[in-house]
Design a protein around this motif. Structure first.
Motif, PDB file in Angstrom:
ATOM      1  N   HIS A 185     -38.409  18.179  31.994  1.00 27.42           N
ATOM      2  CA  HIS A 185     -37.690  17.701  30.998  1.00 27.42           C
ATOM      3  C   HIS A 185     -37.991  18.582  29.556  1.00 27.42           C
ATOM      4  O   HIS A 185     -39.233  19.053  29.707  1.00 27.42           O
ATOM      5  N   ILE A 186     -37.144  18.442  28.703  1.00 26.12           N
ATOM      6  CA  ILE A 186     -37.554  19.000  27.531  1.00 26.12           C
ATOM      7  C   ILE A 186     -37.289  18.176  26.242  1.00 26.12           C
ATOM      8  O   ILE A 186     -36.066  17.679  26.298  1.00 26.12           O
ATOM      9  N   LEU A 187     -38.292  17.850  25.518  1.00 24.84           N
ATOM     10  CA  LEU A 187     -38.085  17.320  24.213  1.00 24.84           C
ATOM     11  C   LEU A 187     -37.667  18.375  23.102  1.00 24.84           C
ATOM     12  O   LEU A 187     -38.355  19.291  23.200  1.00 24.84           O
ATOM     13  N   VAL A 188     -36.690  18.334  22.254  1.00 20.18           N
ATOM     14  CA  VAL A 188     -36.493  19.387  21.213  1.00 20.18           C
ATOM     15  C   VAL A 188     -36.419  18.716  19.792  1.00 20.18           C
ATOM     16  O   VAL A 188     -36.020  17.648  19.679  1.00 20.18           O
ATOM     17  N   PHE A 233     -42.297  20.707  26.805  1.00 17.09           N
ATOM     18  CA  PHE A 233     -41.893  20.823  28.229  1.00 17.09           C
ATOM     19  C   PHE A 233     -42.775  19.762  28.737  1.00 17.09           C
ATOM     20  O   PHE A 233     -43.866  19.456  28.537  1.00 17.09           O
ATOM     21  N   PHE A 234     -42.117  18.783  29.682  1.00 12.96           N
ATOM     22  CA  PHE A 234     -43.058  17.873  30.425  1.00 12.96           C
ATOM     23  C   PHE A 234     -42.244  17.692  31.623  1.00 12.96           C
ATOM     24  O   PHE A 234     -41.137  17.981  31.828  1.00 12.96           O
ATOM     25  N   HIS A 235     -43.157  17.096  32.711  1.00  7.81           N
ATOM     26  CA  HIS A 235     -42.661  16.576  33.882  1.00  7.81           C
ATOM     27  C   HIS A 235     -43.226  15.418  34.503  1.00  7.81           C
ATOM     28  O   HIS A 235     -44.278  15.128  34.134  1.00  7.81           O
ATOM     29  N   THR A 287     -46.629  20.209  29.535  1.00 10.85           N
ATOM     30  CA  THR A 287     -46.825  21.660  29.983  1.00 10.85           C
ATOM     31  C   THR A 287     -46.806  22.823  28.968  1.00 10.85           C
ATOM     32  O   THR A 287     -47.285  23.715  29.153  1.00 10.85           O
ATOM     33  N   ASP A 288     -45.970  22.566  28.185  1.00 11.17           N
ATOM     34  CA  ASP A 288     -45.756  23.427  27.019  1.00 11.17           C
ATOM     35  C   ASP A 288     -45.256  22.852  25.636  1.00 11.17           C
ATOM     36  O   ASP A 288     -44.334  22.043  25.822  1.00 11.17           O
ATOM     37  N   ALA A 315     -43.117  21.727  39.437  1.00 11.60           N
ATOM     38  CA  ALA A 315     -42.953  21.883  37.899  1.00 11.60           C
ATOM     39  C   ALA A 315     -42.523  22.880  37.567  1.00 11.60           C
ATOM     40  O   ALA A 315     -41.941  23.950  38.263  1.00 11.60           O
ATOM     41  N   PHE A 316     -42.451  23.238  36.206  1.00 10.17           N
ATOM     42  CA  PHE A 316     -41.645  24.471  35.641  1.00 10.17           C
ATOM     43  C   PHE A 316     -42.490  24.781  34.291  1.00 10.17           C
ATOM     44  O   PHE A 316     -43.119  24.242  33.619  1.00 10.17           O
TER      45      PHE A 316
END
Length: 318
Positions: A49-52, A68-70, A84-85, A231-232
């Motif tokens: 998933h991504i928060l923007v 970025f998270f999962h 993750t980022d 994950a990504f």
């Protein structure tokens, strides 16, 4: 939050997110970046998933940062989140954008009833170190002597004799929980999830389990397990995190852990994963063995990374 909003990313944002990747490639902070097609194909909204953060003052409402998270699953604590980022455009890095992304993530963790929130950080990762400061997070490298290990996903081929390894199904959950209870009884776990929790929290979706099954007995009992999830990485694409491994003591000298690890490497290859990663304490024999047989990289030693952990109680303060 003056001038920007935080929201979940959608497929329509992938082009612009990749433009933020390219900013980092141009500045030398990333070597490569995934394409918009890769983000969509590899599971935006499913695998990760991504928060923007979106600038509201600009007419085009441009993206100025992402996180970025999962979701993952701990066989100790249950459902969790791994950050993750994160990246913020340099011209906005003094406007609390990173903090607001982190606060939004903490709210998601609370809403999803996650037991913990975790992230890795290097000394120079300003945003992630800021999260540590504002959240009173625990440095699990320091407190629990854990190391994070990563390897390229080369398969290791070796035959199995008295047991097989396979993917777990819902029908295995009762027996997996019996292995949990063995560890609770021996003092290696404080609590263990129930079979219902394993099924409810996403066996085969949120997380996956490889099991080792004794072939000699008529009942084909389970003798070990390995938890992992996909994950990504915004650096290397789809990847795998190994979460937990356990082998019944009476089988600990029969290469069961090694065969589970080999099976996991094969899964990583089949899924075209960029890397396989796991954390390990000094006294975790199986995970240290994985590092030895695979020539894995010790991120703590080679790259100065630390892992931070935010408990459910701390998450709920946001």
């Amino acid at each position: 939050m003056a001038g920007f909003i935080i929201r979940r990313a959608t497929a329509a944002d992938c082009e612009e997110i990749c433009q933020l990747f390219q900013k980092q490639v141009s500045s030398g902070n990333k070597q490569t970046s995934p394409s918009p097609e890769t983000l969509k194909k590899d599971g935006l909204g499913k695998l990760f998933h991504i928060l923007v953060a979106e600038d509201e003052k600009c007419a085009a409402k441009q993206l100025i940062g992402y996180l970025f998270f999962h979701f993952t699953f701990s066989s100790y604590k249950g459902k969790s989140i791994l950050l993750t980022d994160i990246y913020i455009s340099p011209e906005f890095n003094k406007k609390s954008v990173a903090t607001e992304l982190f606060v939004h993530l903490c709210k998601i963790a609370s809403e999803e009833d996650c037991a913990r929130l975790e992230w890795a950080v290097r000394e120079y990762d300003n945003e992630r170190n800021e999260f540590v400061a504002i959240s009173n997070a625990t440095n699990i490298m320091k407190m629990e002597s854990k190391r994070t290990i990563s390897i390229d996903t080369d398969s290791l081929l070796e035959s199995m004799a008295e047991f097989i390894t396979r993917r777990a199904t819902a029908a295995d959950c009762e027996e997996i929980c019996q292995l949990f209870q063995k560890q609770v009884s021996s003092g290696n776990k404080q609590t263990s999830p129930s079979p219902e929790t394993l099924k409810k929290d996403g066996l085969g979706r949120l997380f996956h389990i490889l099991i080792a099954e004794d072939q000699k007995g008529a009942s084909k009992q389970l003798i070990g397990y390995l938890f992992f999830h996909f994950a990504f990485s915004s650096w290397e694409g789809k990847s795998i995190f190994l979460i937990d491994v356990y082998i019944s003591p009476e089988y600990s000298k029969k290469s069961v852990a090694k065969e589970l690890f080999i099976h996991l490497c094969k899964v990583a290859n089949e899924e075209r994963c960029g890397f396989l990663e796991w954390k390990v304490r000094e006294n975790e024999n199986e995970k240290n063995e994985f590092a030895a047989i695979s020539n894995a990289t010790n991120f703590m030693k080679e790259e100065g990374r630390y892992k931070f952990h935010l408990s459910k109680e701390k998450i709920m303060t946001f």
